[in-house]
Design an enzyme around this catalytic site. Structure first.
Site, PDB file in Angstrom:
ATOM      1  CB  ALA A  91      -0.973   0.216   1.317  1.00  0.00           C
ATOM      2  N   GLY A 107      -9.226  -8.523 -36.686  1.00  0.00           N
ATOM      3  CA  GLY A 107     -10.617  -7.633 -37.414  1.00  0.00           C
ATOM      4  C   GLY A 107     -11.598  -7.804 -36.164  1.00  0.00           C
ATOM      5  CD  GLU A 129      -0.908   9.043   0.896  1.00  0.00           C
ATOM      6  OE1 GLU A 129      -1.115  10.045   0.764  1.00  0.00           O
ATOM      7  OE2 GLU A 129      -0.416   8.036   1.862  1.00  0.00           O
ATOM      8  CD  GLU A 134       5.482  -3.214  -9.301  1.00  0.00           C
ATOM      9  OE1 GLU A 134       6.611  -3.407  -9.467  1.00  0.00           O
ATOM     10  OE2 GLU A 134       4.911  -4.083  -8.946  1.00  0.00           O
TER      11      GLU A 134
END
Length: 388
Positions: free
Chosen positions: A134, A348, A137, A372
């Site tokens: 984590a 296609g 932000e 990252e």
């Protein structure tokens, strides 16, 4: 059949070649081939299943070292790159599940004390617990120095307050490696890293985020979230160092995942070109098709050279690989986007139909140019390294 001739390159050793071949066989026999979950519950269940499969197969061992080994000593970046390239070629979600087990424990492997490594690493390595990293932000993604989440020293340890977003495995992780401002110095030098275990009072999942290639993704909120003093990684003020050291290891593996996506797109494009009838011939007989396939092959090989150069440099020479990692991630992800786009074009209208592998790859690869460290940030890193 994907081209595996790169395994004979001198960047790799026999143990790497054996590992890649065994994982390739396992993935073909074990991974769900048509797994396209879309709801949060289905994606969560699929990721838990994949982490458990990878753990039971022993494949997470190269991403999550045994806790008794010296910090960081057992992280073989070439193994990580081979694993991600191979898994991505078979399943984007399997690659994600593998990568996050490594990224979410890399900082612990490098900077955690013996007690923390013993508490967390074995369960993640076995696929019994899910890891998360984590850093980002709402207003601090590429600009880490703009981070506003705070960690304040209190009698019980540290109190975290703030918001983290775009967090992979948010909501299903057993622990989060969280970066917060402790204020030892201005900007990036005043950050620290912590381990916050799921269920800690004050940690809530504020929002689940839906994206074009479904993965567990969430916004985390910390409000008066108190953790023990021993959950600090490294020393106060070393958070930026912790984050960058971890990303140095795992950034080349993002390029490897992109390489796996590109190789799968190449396989799909070649099969399509050989089977698609056009103007009394096959698509493969047309000069334009052959030229496009040549461009795709060139992009794949140059990406592979950069990825495995970076991995070899880290494994053999040691130290930081800031320039090499940035080049590998930048070139491989940008090239994979081009290769996959060309594959879609060869199909296609069918190429944009839901359920087609090339359509899935088109959605899967896009995020790799952002997370990252976005491509633009990689260019800044390379430029600064050149000037230095």
């Amino acid at each position: 059949m994907a081209d595996t001739s790169f395994r004979d390159w001198p960047f790799l050793e026999d143990r790497h070649r054996d590992f890649a071949a065994r994982l390739d066989d396992w993935a073909a026999a074990t991974l769900p081939q048509d797994q396209h979950p879309h709801s949060h519950d289905a994606v969560d269940a699929a990721c838990r299943d994949l982490v458990a499969r990878l753990g039971a197969g022993g494949w997470l061992a190269c991403a999550v070292p045994e806790p008794g080994q010296p910090p960081g000593a057992a992280i073989d970046v070439r193994m990580l790159c081979l694993a991600r390239e191979t898994l991505a070629r078979h399943s984007g979600l399997a690659d994600f599940a593998f990568a996050m087990q490594g990224l979410g424990t890399g900082s612990i492997s490098l900077y955690g004390d013996a007690a923390m490594r013993a508490r967390i690493l074995p369960r993640v390595r076995a696929g019994e617990s899910i890891a998360a990293f984590a850093l980002s932000e709402p207003d601090a993604g590429s600009d880490v120095a703009a981070m506003t989440t705070t960690a304040t020293k209190v009698a019980e340890g540290w109190r975290l307050d703030g918001v983290k977003t775009w967090i992979s495995n948010g909501g299903i992780a057993g622990h989060y490696v969280v970066f917060a401002r402790t204020g030892e110095a201005p900007g990036a030098r005043g950050l620290s890293a912590f381990v916050v275990e799921a269920g800690t009072p004050g940690l809530t999942i504020a929002e689940r985020i839906a994206v074009i290639a479904p993965h567990p993704l969430a916004t985390l909120r910390f409000e008066n979230c108190v953790i023990p003093a021993g959950n600090l990684l490294g020393k106060p003020g070393e958070g930026f160092k912790v984050a960058m050291s971890t990303l140095d290891i795992f950034r080349p593996t993002v390029g490897a995942a992109a390489l796996g996506f590109a190789r799968r797109a190449m396989d799909e494009a070649v099969a399509r070109a050989k089977s698609r009838a056009m103007f009394g011939k096959t698509l493969a007989d047309l000069d334009l098709t052959q030229a496009k396939l040549a461009d795709m092959a060139l992009a794949i090989d140059t990406s592979a050279l950069l990825v495995y150069r970076a991995a070899w440099t880290r494994d053999v020479r040691g130290g930081r690989i800031t320039r090499e990692a940035a080049m590998a991630k930048l070139h491989a992800t940008e090239s994979a986007q081009s290769v996959i786009d060309a594959a879609v074009q060869m199909f296609g209208g069918l190429g944009v139909a839901s359920g087609q592998k090339v359509e899935e790859l088109y959605r899967e690869v896009r995020a790799l140019r952002i997370y990252e460290g976005a491509s633009e940030v990689q260019k800044l890193i390379i430029g600064r390294q050149v000037l230095a």
